[in-house]
Each structure stands twice: as structure tokens, then as C-alpha cells.
Design an enzyme around this catalytic site. Structure first.
Site, PDB file in Angstrom:
ATOM      1  N   SER A   1       0.831  -1.204   0.000  1.00  0.00           N
ATOM      2  CA  SER A   1       0.000   0.000   0.000  1.00  0.00           C
ATOM      3  C   SER A   1       0.862   1.248   0.000  1.00  0.00           C
ATOM      4  O   SER A   1       1.982   1.248   0.520  1.00  0.00           O
ATOM      5  CB  SER A   1      -0.903   0.024   1.230  1.00  0.00           C
ATOM      6  OG  SER A   1      -0.161   0.381   2.390  1.00  0.00           O
ATOM      7  N   ASP A   2       0.341   2.309  -0.593  1.00  0.00           N
ATOM      8  CA  ASP A   2       0.939   3.611  -0.344  1.00  0.00           C
ATOM      9  C   ASP A   2       0.704   3.939   1.125  1.00  0.00           C
ATOM     10  O   ASP A   2      -0.142   3.329   1.790  1.00  0.00           O
ATOM     11  CB  ASP A   2       0.318   4.668  -1.268  1.00  0.00           C
ATOM     12  CG  ASP A   2       1.221   5.874  -1.467  1.00  0.00           C
ATOM     13  OD1 ASP A   2       2.161   6.065  -0.653  1.00  0.00           O
ATOM     14  OD2 ASP A   2       0.993   6.642  -2.417  1.00  0.00           O
ATOM     15  N   TRP A   3       1.445   4.923   1.640  1.00  0.00           N
ATOM     16  CA  TRP A   3       1.413   5.214   3.071  1.00  0.00           C
ATOM     17  C   TRP A   3       0.054   5.791   3.470  1.00  0.00           C
ATOM     18  O   TRP A   3      -0.305   6.901   3.085  1.00  0.00           O
ATOM     19  CB  TRP A   3       2.547   6.166   3.420  1.00  0.00           C
ATOM     20  CG  TRP A   3       3.821   5.488   3.812  1.00  0.00           C
ATOM     21  CD1 TRP A   3       4.583   5.782   4.893  1.00  0.00           C
ATOM     22  CD2 TRP A   3       4.489   4.402   3.167  1.00  0.00           C
ATOM     23  NE1 TRP A   3       5.676   4.946   4.963  1.00  0.00           N
ATOM     24  CE2 TRP A   3       5.644   4.084   3.919  1.00  0.00           C
ATOM     25  CE3 TRP A   3       4.216   3.634   2.031  1.00  0.00           C
ATOM     26  CZ2 TRP A   3       6.516   3.058   3.567  1.00  0.00           C
ATOM     27  CZ3 TRP A   3       5.086   2.619   1.670  1.00  0.00           C
ATOM     28  CH2 TRP A   3       6.215   2.333   2.438  1.00  0.00           C
TER      29      TRP A   3
END
Length: 803
Positions: A280-282
Site C-alpha cells: 500500500s501507499d502510506w
């Protein structure tokens, strides 16, 4: 029952064009994980590493498996906790893609947009390889890069500069070379941000004045456009064996990218055969079991500082209550560990530089949170990993500089004795060495723009400013370098004219302009910042030999381009730490410019309105949680495809770039088919491998022409192949007039000729068939052009694959 025809609206077309009108209601459904379940990895092409991963995972407890996919606090931007009893030191994940952004004594390389302007696959590979050396030296197993999302749908995109080009073919080639270079260096590459992540505005959910959650913008994309444009480079990344793919913040057709089973399970892992892990992106994870079953494999950063934590102990409970199966958790772990073993990261990988602990404590509540997590630190703090990378950075930035205008051979400069330098982009930094930590200041008025802002930036160890490099080159103790770096002073109506501002009349006036862009916000204008365009006009009004140099995140209009006193223009993009040296190398001719535009420079800002940022006053405090909708009505008609389709004149076309020498091209091209039997429209059936059906990559044609250096100086140019591909009868989309399908950077001595051969794969000459859900070669004649830009063709031909 879900079918291919009710996802991504495979028959959607565009208002005002041939075919059915765009219907937004067609984009209100995405299938669930029940409809498209996660396919387990098989380790195809990574068999030995997959077997090691399987053996490793079989020894883990449930809690250890959960820790292997759930981010936690640690010394790096992203961290997986060590498992000491199995000699696993965890994973250290650090920001790229132009530098180890949270590291000291590291290099800041040219940005992706600069590498795109080189049109040089070797440079892309070397940049990836040198980045890998620095990440490895600092103890980081994963670099968060390279970038193909955003692709560059809109000229105002705040992060376009991190990637390469709005053309998927150019991006795909350089994206892939970067990945291969990185992983050849023993570090995992992360292809990001997947997919449709084309604006920063409302990329994350917000709250309105009443505290109601307003969801992220939804990128609504039809199936043809998805495959032929935005998916194209990611498909190549999977074929190249990329370790991990980062799912993006935005929604895609109403469903968040990190819990969208169609794009993760159906396309990435199913159709493309991806064997690595989806990270995932942050803060892009919005659920636990739902995201996991939809194809997300690793939650980052997994800490409360980025919002609710859905994994960790919650995932343990999900496995116990059956909402996440044990086999799904095992698959996640297999996917995470296979690239680790494939790249031999279990064999003597350096420990994390202890200095990273202090740097990254700024992102959390303090270093004490992770002091007892058994992270393996190296023996040397503040380790210098830069080596001789400055030499490559200087060369690559010069190669990515595009000569747009050169009246009467103004450049290269011929030993001027009096040089005047103008503009707030010419000097040294004034707000510190990091464009990340000072984002809150929002004032980068003074100092050369060598990088954009946000997590894709870098912590500079040093910067060579243009002014200092020019002083050294001119010899300021013997000759004269005059300068004014305050744009406001230059354009002040009450200030004296140029002859009074400068004590001596200069031989040449060098004007440095810049255009700032950063993560978390999109640009609002395509003009140069800080009244840069007015600066050019003012300087040119009194200086008959004005040379303009731009450091920019990408596209800018240039209303002064045809001014008679503007004798030369150089687009230097975002060059990294050697900014001044690289531009001086080009200005004085130590390097013959060979960059070509990886985008189109139009004549007016309004010319880019075909793909706007979704943003309006009505949406700033909406009551509708799903109000933010971005309809990609333009289909694949972005950048040069749009301008060509509408036959619109531009200032400088895609692929354009001048040189200090001249080149010619043979007017005849040779087109050779490389297959023996009759060609089928659809690829032969085959088991899916990383990259999809293996026959998509079969070479079917070769196109050859000859290029010659007709000038008196050694130099390089970029022959480019464009195709006109017939439409499929089942497709209702309008489609581009011509698309790039080959390029080759060739270096030639004066008078030297060389044959250039372009190879065309099945995918290169196919279109995506929305009914058959396959790449299909259309019937009819294919037209081909080879030249030095998208509008400068020197040779043409045609072929009919299905005849």
C-alpha cells in the site's frame, strides 16, 4: 453475474466524437473479491527463491506471519519487524525515486522527467543501478520507485516530475530499465503508484465542515484506455520481474486502489501474472479483510501516525475468525519473501545506517518506540555511499537538457568575457538542503530548482548552483559575471532599464526560470513561477542576446519563445545535485545537447484543458461523500495524441530537440516481417507468465532506416518510430492518430552513418479488444513513420499484418 462488459465500461466512448457519449453511471461499479478472488503466487521464473520462501513461511507462527505483512515502527520510512530466530533482519523500505530521501551523505540524482528527456535506456538503467548501490549501502532492501503513475494525464499534476512521460511507450521502456538496473544491484524496485493516480488534489479522504468523511477522488477509466495507456508501463514492469507494486491512494471506478479486486486480483495478478507483492501507499489501506482478499499483500506504514491501523493484531483476529484464510495469509508471505530470496538479500545484506534512526524519528513520536525491535544496524553511522556518482549525475542531467531554440548558433557560447545572469533560479538554496522538511514554508523563491517536493525528493549533501558554475567557467577574477537574482527587482516598473542595472553591457544574458511542484498539491498554472515570463520579457527588451534556461517539473508555456532577442532556450528539467555543472557543460559545448521533449509544449495554457484537475468550489465542502469524480473522457488522447488528433499547432512538439550539429535520415525504410506462417489476430493460447500471454512479446516486424551526422560536431540524436494502428470493429473509443512504438539514441561522429532497427512485438501492433478481453491485431494497413519528433518525419512506409 459479473462480466467483462460491466467493468471499466468497455464500450464507453467520448462526447463530441464518433461513438457513444460518455455515461458516468457506467462507472459506478467495481467487482468484489468474491467475484474476482486472489490468485496464489506460483513463483514462476523465481522457482528457487519461491521454494526458499515457502520453507521459511512454513516455520512461522501466526503472529510472525502477520508481522511479515504489517508495517511497524522502525528506523526506515517503512519497516517489517525482524524475526531473529530465523535470522531474518526485517525489511527497511526507503523513499525514492531520485534519492534515498531520508538519508544523509547520499546523492540526489536527476528526476524521472529529466531521465525521460534523455530518451536513453542506458542512462535509465545506470541511474537505477547507482541508486541501488546507495540504498544497499545504507541497509535498505526496497526503494520506493520508479514511478509510472502518475503517467501525466494532466499538465498540472503535482508529481508528474517523479515519473517519466505522458507517453506510455517511452515511460514503459525507461521504467523497465530503471527496475532492471535497480534489481541487478540487489535492491527491490517498487513500481508505483498503481493505478489512475493522476492528481494530488483529494488523493486522500477529507472531512467537511460537519465532520463527514469525503472519499478520495475516483478515477473513472474505460477498459481500452486502461490497457492501452495507464496499464502499459506496469505490464512491462511485471514482465521485467519487479519485486513489488504499490497500490495508490485514489479510487478507481468508485473503489479504492488498495482494495480493488479487479485491478489487483483480476488484472495485475491474474491477467499479468504478477508474482511479487502489492504494497500500500502510506495510509492508503482502508480496511483489513476486504483489502487483503482484494489483493493487497502488505500494509504500510502500519502505524497510528498515518491513520487507523487495520492490520497487525486485527489481521490475527481476521485469520482466527475465518474472514481471511490461512492460505491467503501464506500467499501474502510467500509473495513478500520470494523477491527477498531471489535478490539474495538473506546473504550478507548491510545493516541499516544508524543515522536513519534519528532521521526517521521525525515521522513518529520518538526513537524509543523501536529501540527494542531487534533491527540490525551497520557498524558505521552517517555512512557516505555517494562514491563517484556525481560524475554520472552531471552527465545524465546534461543529456536530459533539451535545446529548443538556437538562433544563429548562439550556443555553444564562444568564450564570452562579460556574462549577465538573471533570475531567482540561478543561485544557491536559501531554505536549507531538503525540499521535504520545509514543505510547510512553501517558499522556494530563491535557489536553483534541482528537485521537486515531497517524499520523492532528496536530502542534498551539496548543490552546485548555476551562478557558481558560471563564475568558475567564465573566470570571474579576469572576466565579468554580473547578476540579479531578485525577480521582483528585475520586473519593477520603476527600476532602471537593463543598461543602468548592469555596469557593463554583457555579451550574453542568461535567464534562469523555474516551476515548483510537490507531492500533496497540484499546480495551478503552467506559466513559470515568480513572474518568470515577465523576467524574460524585461531582460530581452534590453539584451539582444538572451538565453533562457528553465528548471521545471515538466510542462510550461513559453509566450516569449518567438521574441527576436531570445536567441536560445534550454529546458533543463530537474537535474539533481550537479545542476550548475551540467548546464554549464551544455552552454559552453562540452556536452552537445541531445535531449528531446518527453511531452508537448503548447502555445497557450488553455490548450491543456482537455484533461483538467478535478477541483471546484462546489466540492470544497460537499455533503456528498462520493462527490469527487474524475471522468477520463479523453480516453488515450493525452499530450501529443490530443494535439495530433485535433490537428492543433504547438510551440514545440513531443520528441523535439535540437543539437549543435545536424542529422539526416534516409527517406526509405525497410520493413521486414519476422514470422513465417500466417499471423493470427489473437495471440496463440498459452499459460500466463509475468507480463501476460508470452506471445504478446513475440517480435513480428523489424523496421530499419539509416541516420547520418551531417554536421561538423560529434553528437547524438533520437530516431523515433510512430505507428498508425487501425481501429477494431468492436471498439467505440476515439483513438490516437499516431503512437510512439520505438526509439533509439544513436551517437555519431561528423559524417558517420548508422543503421537503426526498431523491433515490433505483437503487443506493439495490437489493440485491446473489450469484448474478447484480449490484445488483438486489427485488420487493415498499418502506417509507419520514422523521424526526429512526433511531427518531423523523414521516412514512411506501411504493412498489413493480417494479409
Amino acid at each position: 453475474m459479473f462480466t467483462a462488459l460491466n467493468y471499466l465500461v468497455v464500450l464507453a466512448a467520448f462526447t463530441g466524437a464518433t461513438g457513444a457519449a460518455w455515461n458516468h453511471t457506467d462507472y459506478l461499479h467495481s467487482p468484489t473479491a468474491d467475484e474476482i478472488p486472489n490468485p496464489n503466487a506460483t513463483g514462476l521464473y523465481w522457482e528457487y527463491a519461491f521454494d526458499k520462501a515457502t520453507s521459511f513461511v512454513s516455520q512461522l507462527t501466526l503472529e510472525e506471519k502477520v508481522g511479515l505483512v504489517s508495517g511497524t515502527e522502525g528506523p526506515c520510512v517503512g519497516n517489517l519487524m525482524p524475526i531473529p530466530r530465523l535470522n531474518f533482519t526485517g525489511l527497511c523500505i526507503q523513499n525514492g525515486p531520485m534519492s534515498l530521501e531520508q538519508g544523509d551523505h547520499v546523492s540526489v540524482f536527476p528526476a524521472g522527467i529529466t531521465i525521460a528527456a534523455t530518451w536513453d535506456k542506458n542512462i535509465a538503467y545506470e541511474r537505477g543501478n547507482q541508486l541501488a548501490a546507495e540504498f544497499r549501502g545504507k541497509g535498505s532492501q526496497v526503494i520506493l520507485g520508479p514511478v509510472a503513475g502518475p503517467l501525466g494525464r494532466t499538465a498540472l499534476g503535482g508529481r508528474n516530475w517523479e515519473g517519466f512521460s505522458p507517453d506510455p511507450f517511452l515511460t514503459g521502456e525507461l521504467f523497465t530499465e530503471t527496475i532492471v538496473g535497480t534489481q541487478d544491484g540487489g535492491v527491490q524496485a517498487c513500481a508505483k503508484h498503481y493505478i489512475g493516480n493522476e492528481q494530488e488534489t483529494q488523493r486522500q479522504p477529507t472531512e467537511n465542515e460537519d465532520g463527514k468523511t469525503i472519499e478520495s477522488v475516483s478515477s473513472n477509466i474505460d477498459d481500452t484506455t486502461m490497457h492501452e495507456l495507464y496499464l502499459w508501463p506496469f505490464q512491462q514492469a511485471v514482465k521485467a520481474g519487479v519485486a513489488t507494486v504499490m497500490c495508490s491512494y485514489n479510487r478507481l471506478n468508485q473503489t479504492y486502489g488498495c482494495q480493488n479486486s479487479k485491478i489487483l486480483n483480476g488484472i495485475l495478478k491474474g491477467e499479468l501474472g504478477f508474482q511479487g507483492y502489492v504494497m500500500s501507499d502510506w495510509g492508503a489501506t482502508h480496511s483489513g479483510a476486504k483489502a487483503i482478499n482484494s489483493g493487497e499483500d502488505m500494509d504500510m506504514p502500519g502505524t497510528p501516525s498515518f491513520g487507523p491501523v487495520y492490520w497487525g493484531p486485527n489481521l490475527t483476529e481476521s485469520v482466527k475468525n475465518g474472514s481471511v484464510s490461512t492460505s491467503r495469509l501464506d500467499d501474502m508471505c510467500h509473495r513478500v519473501m520470494t523477491p527477498y530470496f531471489y535478490l539474495n538479500q538473506d546473504q550478507g545484506f548491510p545493516g541499516v545506517d544508524p543515522s536513519s534512526k534519528e532521521l526517521n524519528a521525525l515521522l513518529f513520536d520518538g526513537p524509543e518506540l523501536y529501540e527494542n525491535y531487534n533491527y540490525a544496524y551497520g557498524p558505521v553511522t552517517n555512512l557516505d555511499v555517494r562514491g563517484n556518482h556525481d560524475e554520472f549525475i552531471r552527465k545524465a542531467a546534461a543529456e536530459g537538457t533539451v535545446l529548443l531554440k538556437n538562433t544563429n548558433n548562439t550556443l555553444p557560447l564562444k568564450s564570452p568575457k562579460q556574462v549577465a545572469v538573471f533570475g531567482n533560479d540561478a543561485g544557491d538554496f536559501t531554505n536549507g538542503m531538503s525540499t521535504f522538511y520545509f514543505d510547510g514554508v512553501k517558499n522556494y523563491e530563491y535557489g536553483v530548482l534541482a528537485a521537486g517536493g515531497g517524499s520523492g525528493s532528496g536530502l542534498f549533501s551539496y548543490i552546485v548552483s548555476p551562478l557558481e558554475a558560471i563564475k568558475q567557467r567564465v573566470g570571474f577574477k579576469k572576466n565579468l559575471v554580473q547578476y540579479i537574482l531578485n525577480n521582483t527587482a528585475i520586473i519593477d516598473e520603476d527600476s532602471p532599464n537593463m543598461n543602468v542595472l548592469l555596469p557593463s553591457q554583457p555579451d550574453v544574458c542568461l535567464v534562469f526560470l523555474k516551476s515548483w511542484a510537490t507531492e500533496s498539491e497540484d499546480r495551478t498554472i503552467i506559466a513559470h513561477d515568480w513572474n518568470g515570463d515577465e523576467v524574460v520579457t524585461r531582460v530581452a527588451s534590453g539584451c539582444p542576446n538572451t538565453v533562457v534556461i528553465t528548471h521545471s517539473n515538466g510542462i510550461n508555456v513559453m509566450p516569449w519563445a518567438n521574441h527576436p532577442n531570445v536567441t536560445a532556450i534550454l529546458a533543463a528539467h530537474l537535474p539533481g545535485q550537479e545542476a550548475g555543472n551540467s548546464i554549464v557543460d551544455v552552454l559552453w559545448g562540452d556536452v552537445n545537447p541531445s535531449g528531446h521533449l518527453p511531452y508537448t509544449i503548447a502555445k497557450n495554457e488553455s490548450d491543456y484543458s482537455f484533461a483538467p484537475i478535478t477541483n471546484s468550489t462546489e466540492l470544497t465542502n460537499t455533503e456528498d461523500p462520493t462527490a469527487w469524480q474524475s471522468d477520463f473522457r479523453e480516453g488515450d488522447l493525452i499530450d501529443y495524441r490530443h494535439f495530433d488528433f485535433h490537428n492543433k499547432s504547438v510551440q514545440y512538439e513531443f520528441g523535439y530537440g535540437l543539437s549543435y550539429t545536424t542529422f539526416s535520415m534516409e527517406r526509405n525504410m525497410t520493413i521486414t516481417r519476422t514470422f513465417q506462417d500466417t499471423l493470427s489476430a489473437v495471440p496463440p493460447s498459452a499459460n500466463t507468465v509475468p507480463g501476460g500471454n508470452p506471445h504478446l512479446w513475440d517480435n513480428l516486424y523489424q523496421i530499419t532506416t539509416t541516420v547520418k551526422n551531417t554536421g561538423h560536431t560529434a553528437g547524438a540524436t533520437v530516431p523515433q518510430l510512430y505507428l498508425s494502428i487501425p481501429k477494431l470493429s468492436s471498439t467505440f473509443n476515439i483513438e490516437a492518430t499516431r503512437v510512439l512504438r520505438g526509439f533509439y539514441k544513436v551517437h555519431l561522429q561528423p559524417g558517420e552513418s548508422r543503421k537503426v532497427t526498431f523491433k515490433l512485438t505483437r503487443r506493439d501492433i495490437s489493440r485491446w479488444d473489450v469484448v474478447r478481453q484480449k490484445w488483438v491485431i486489427p485488420e487493415g494497413d498499418f502506417k509507419s513513420w520514422v523521424g526526429f519528433s512526433s511531427r518531423d518525419f523523414r521516412a514512411s512506409g506501411s504493412f498489413t499484418p493480417l494479409s
